[in-house]
Design a protein around this motif. Structure first.
Motif, PDB file in Angstrom:
ATOM      1  N   GLU B 179      42.939  62.359 107.381  1.00  0.00           N
ATOM      2  CA  GLU B 179      44.348  62.662 107.089  1.00  0.00           C
ATOM      3  C   GLU B 179      44.707  62.134 105.709  1.00  0.00           C
ATOM      4  O   GLU B 179      44.422  60.971 105.388  1.00  0.00           O
ATOM      5  CB  GLU B 179      45.278  62.002 108.130  1.00  0.00           C
ATOM      6  CG  GLU B 179      46.757  62.267 107.838  1.00  0.00           C
ATOM      7  CD  GLU B 179      47.705  61.690 108.890  1.00  0.00           C
ATOM      8  OE1 GLU B 179      47.236  60.917 109.742  1.00  0.00           O
ATOM      9  OE2 GLU B 179      48.906  62.018 108.828  1.00  0.00           O
ATOM     10  N   ILE B 180      45.326  62.989 104.927  1.00  0.00           N
ATOM     11  CA  ILE B 180      45.774  62.595 103.588  1.00  0.00           C
ATOM     12  C   ILE B 180      47.237  63.017 103.445  1.00  0.00           C
ATOM     13  O   ILE B 180      47.597  64.140 103.815  1.00  0.00           O
ATOM     14  CB  ILE B 180      44.901  63.261 102.496  1.00  0.00           C
ATOM     15  CG1 ILE B 180      43.428  62.869 102.733  1.00  0.00           C
ATOM     16  CG2 ILE B 180      45.361  62.845 101.096  1.00  0.00           C
ATOM     17  CD1 ILE B 180      42.463  63.522 101.787  1.00  0.00           C
ATOM     18  N   ASP B 181      48.059  62.129 102.944  1.00  0.00           N
ATOM     19  CA  ASP B 181      49.502  62.378 102.831  1.00  0.00           C
ATOM     20  C   ASP B 181      49.823  62.509 101.341  1.00  0.00           C
ATOM     21  O   ASP B 181      49.810  61.531 100.605  1.00  0.00           O
ATOM     22  CB  ASP B 181      50.230  61.197 103.480  1.00  0.00           C
ATOM     23  CG  ASP B 181      51.742  61.372 103.516  1.00  0.00           C
ATOM     24  OD1 ASP B 181      52.283  62.111 102.669  1.00  0.00           O
ATOM     25  OD2 ASP B 181      52.373  60.745 104.378  1.00  0.00           O
ATOM     26  N   ILE B 182      50.094  63.740 100.923  1.00  0.00           N
ATOM     27  CA  ILE B 182      50.345  64.014  99.499  1.00  0.00           C
ATOM     28  C   ILE B 182      51.828  64.319  99.319  1.00  0.00           C
ATOM     29  O   ILE B 182      52.321  65.334  99.804  1.00  0.00           O
ATOM     30  CB  ILE B 182      49.489  65.208  99.009  1.00  0.00           C
ATOM     31  CG1 ILE B 182      48.000  64.974  99.355  1.00  0.00           C
ATOM     32  CG2 ILE B 182      49.664  65.434  97.510  1.00  0.00           C
ATOM     33  CD1 ILE B 182      47.121  66.197  99.107  1.00  0.00           C
ATOM     34  N   ARG B 183      52.543  63.422  98.646  1.00  0.00           N
ATOM     35  CA  ARG B 183      53.986  63.610  98.430  1.00  0.00           C
ATOM     36  C   ARG B 183      54.237  64.327  97.116  1.00  0.00           C
ATOM     37  O   ARG B 183      53.608  64.012  96.095  1.00  0.00           O
ATOM     38  CB  ARG B 183      54.714  62.254  98.427  1.00  0.00           C
ATOM     39  CG  ARG B 183      54.596  61.519  99.734  1.00  0.00           C
ATOM     40  CD  ARG B 183      55.257  62.294 100.881  1.00  0.00           C
ATOM     41  NE  ARG B 183      54.956  61.638 102.139  1.00  0.00           N
ATOM     42  CZ  ARG B 183      55.780  60.766 102.748  1.00  0.00           C
ATOM     43  NH1 ARG B 183      56.959  60.484 102.205  1.00  0.00           N
ATOM     44  NH2 ARG B 183      55.427  60.190 103.884  1.00  0.00           N
ATOM     45  N   LEU B 184      55.189  65.238  97.155  1.00  0.00           N
ATOM     46  CA  LEU B 184      55.402  66.159  96.045  1.00  0.00           C
ATOM     47  C   LEU B 184      56.869  66.171  95.594  1.00  0.00           C
ATOM     48  O   LEU B 184      57.771  66.007  96.411  1.00  0.00           O
ATOM     49  CB  LEU B 184      55.010  67.570  96.476  1.00  0.00           C
ATOM     50  CG  LEU B 184      53.580  67.700  97.018  1.00  0.00           C
ATOM     51  CD1 LEU B 184      53.405  69.024  97.745  1.00  0.00           C
ATOM     52  CD2 LEU B 184      52.575  67.567  95.878  1.00  0.00           C
ATOM     53  N   VAL B 185      57.049  66.409  94.298  1.00  0.00           N
ATOM     54  CA  VAL B 185      58.392  66.548  93.725  1.00  0.00           C
ATOM     55  C   VAL B 185      58.422  67.858  92.949  1.00  0.00           C
ATOM     56  O   VAL B 185      57.487  68.161  92.215  1.00  0.00           O
ATOM     57  CB  VAL B 185      58.707  65.372  92.769  1.00  0.00           C
ATOM     58  CG1 VAL B 185      60.081  65.546  92.124  1.00  0.00           C
ATOM     59  CG2 VAL B 185      58.627  64.040  93.503  1.00  0.00           C
ATOM     60  N   ARG B 186      59.503  68.595  93.120  1.00  0.00           N
ATOM     61  CA  ARG B 186      59.580  69.886  92.433  1.00  0.00           C
ATOM     62  C   ARG B 186      60.041  69.714  90.992  1.00  0.00           C
ATOM     63  O   ARG B 186      60.858  68.856  90.707  1.00  0.00           O
ATOM     64  CB  ARG B 186      60.532  70.840  93.155  1.00  0.00           C
ATOM     65  CG  ARG B 186      60.340  72.256  92.693  1.00  0.00           C
ATOM     66  CD  ARG B 186      60.867  73.255  93.685  1.00  0.00           C
ATOM     67  NE  ARG B 186      62.246  72.936  94.031  1.00  0.00           N
ATOM     68  CZ  ARG B 186      62.857  73.435  95.093  1.00  0.00           C
ATOM     69  NH1 ARG B 186      62.215  74.265  95.889  1.00  0.00           N
ATOM     70  NH2 ARG B 186      64.103  73.106  95.362  1.00  0.00           N
TER      71      ARG B 186
END
Lengths: 186, 186
Positions: B179-186
């Protein structure tokens, strides 16, 4: 890219270990008639020379079977490929959008509680061996949702026909909008 | 061959509408760190130039949700892509062979009766929108079983973190082996 090792391709054409004895279209469009079918334990991209069609599917996790049902299946079933099994059937099936839009519990209710799919299948074990391939979540757009492959000895073909007649008269089969029954001889 | 129209590819590299804010490896191997993620509504074969990885998945029929649960979800949920949703998370997950070998009823029992997956998800609607992509039955051999994509407004990130903490402490998560948690911002 590396391939999903669970994908099988059935190639219809002029070569292959299985000779086509008959082809019956039960619902929806036909497939081009072929003389032979070859099984490839991989995804065949495009059409090999001399082939008229290629159908791909992948074996996957169980979708409806309960633990109790699996126990009875495992205790009774045979595997595809017995030396005595010189007859086979490839039955590609597509189900309607109405089927797929239903939730898991609604599909299970139709599949087993009302159509007795597993119960009917159990009645012909171990004579009829079965392997199911799923097509709907492959990367390519496939013409069917499932490819079911059966093999059995010639003397068990009548029992196989009775099995299919029962399933085809079930409520589940109202959701089948394309089905072709291809009988094979080794 | 014509493509399955339900396939999405997430391409990690130096371009794309989403900038990577953080990457947390929760289980199993990492992915190469990237600056941006691009979404393609098709199957991207191979790696576009400048990309370090490509993850494919397909939307599909519901696997565990009941009719009653779907009704509550549909009444409350929002769709991915709201103008207010300037934060997102891509969480690729793989489950163990032990999970996939279990029957449908056994998986459902863990998923909802004991882990309350849907119930926990309902508690953050409509703030957190979710879209699930399945990878396991694609033609290619994919490194994850699911790609879950979420979007939300910045003020809802704490609620999202609480949601994940609950799920990750559930019995279902004992079967998550990557499991990998990739947080993103537009």
């Amino acid at each position: 890219m590396e391939q999903n090792p669970r994908v099988t391709t059935f190639v219809g054409g002029s070569t292959g270990e299985w000779r086509v004895a008959s082809t019956t279209v039960l619902a929806g469009d036909a497939l081009p008639r072929v003389e032979r079918i070859a099984l490839h334990t991989s995804s065949v991209e495009g059409l090999p020379s001399g082939a008229l069609w290629a159908l791909r599917g992948t074996s996957s996790n169980l979708r409806y079977t309960t633990a109790e049902e699996r126990e009875r299946l495992v205790a009774n079933q045979a595997s595809i490929g017995r030396a005595s099994a010189d007859r086979a059937a490839l039955i590609p099936i597509r189900k309607s959008a109405d089927w797929w839009e239903r939730t898991q519990d609604a599909r299970r209710e139709i599949f087993e509680a009302r159509s007795h799919h597993i119960e009917i299948g159990l009645s012909v074990l171990p004579a009829i061996a079965r392997r199911l391939h799923h097509c709907r979540d492959l990367t390519s757009c496939e013409p069917f949702d499932f490819l079911t492959f059966f093999d059995y000895a010639e003397r068990d073909e009548a029992a196989f026909d009775r099995l299919l007649a029962k399933l085809r008269s079930s409520e589940e089969w109202r959701f089948v909008d394309r089905e072709i029954d291809i009988r094979l001889v080794r």
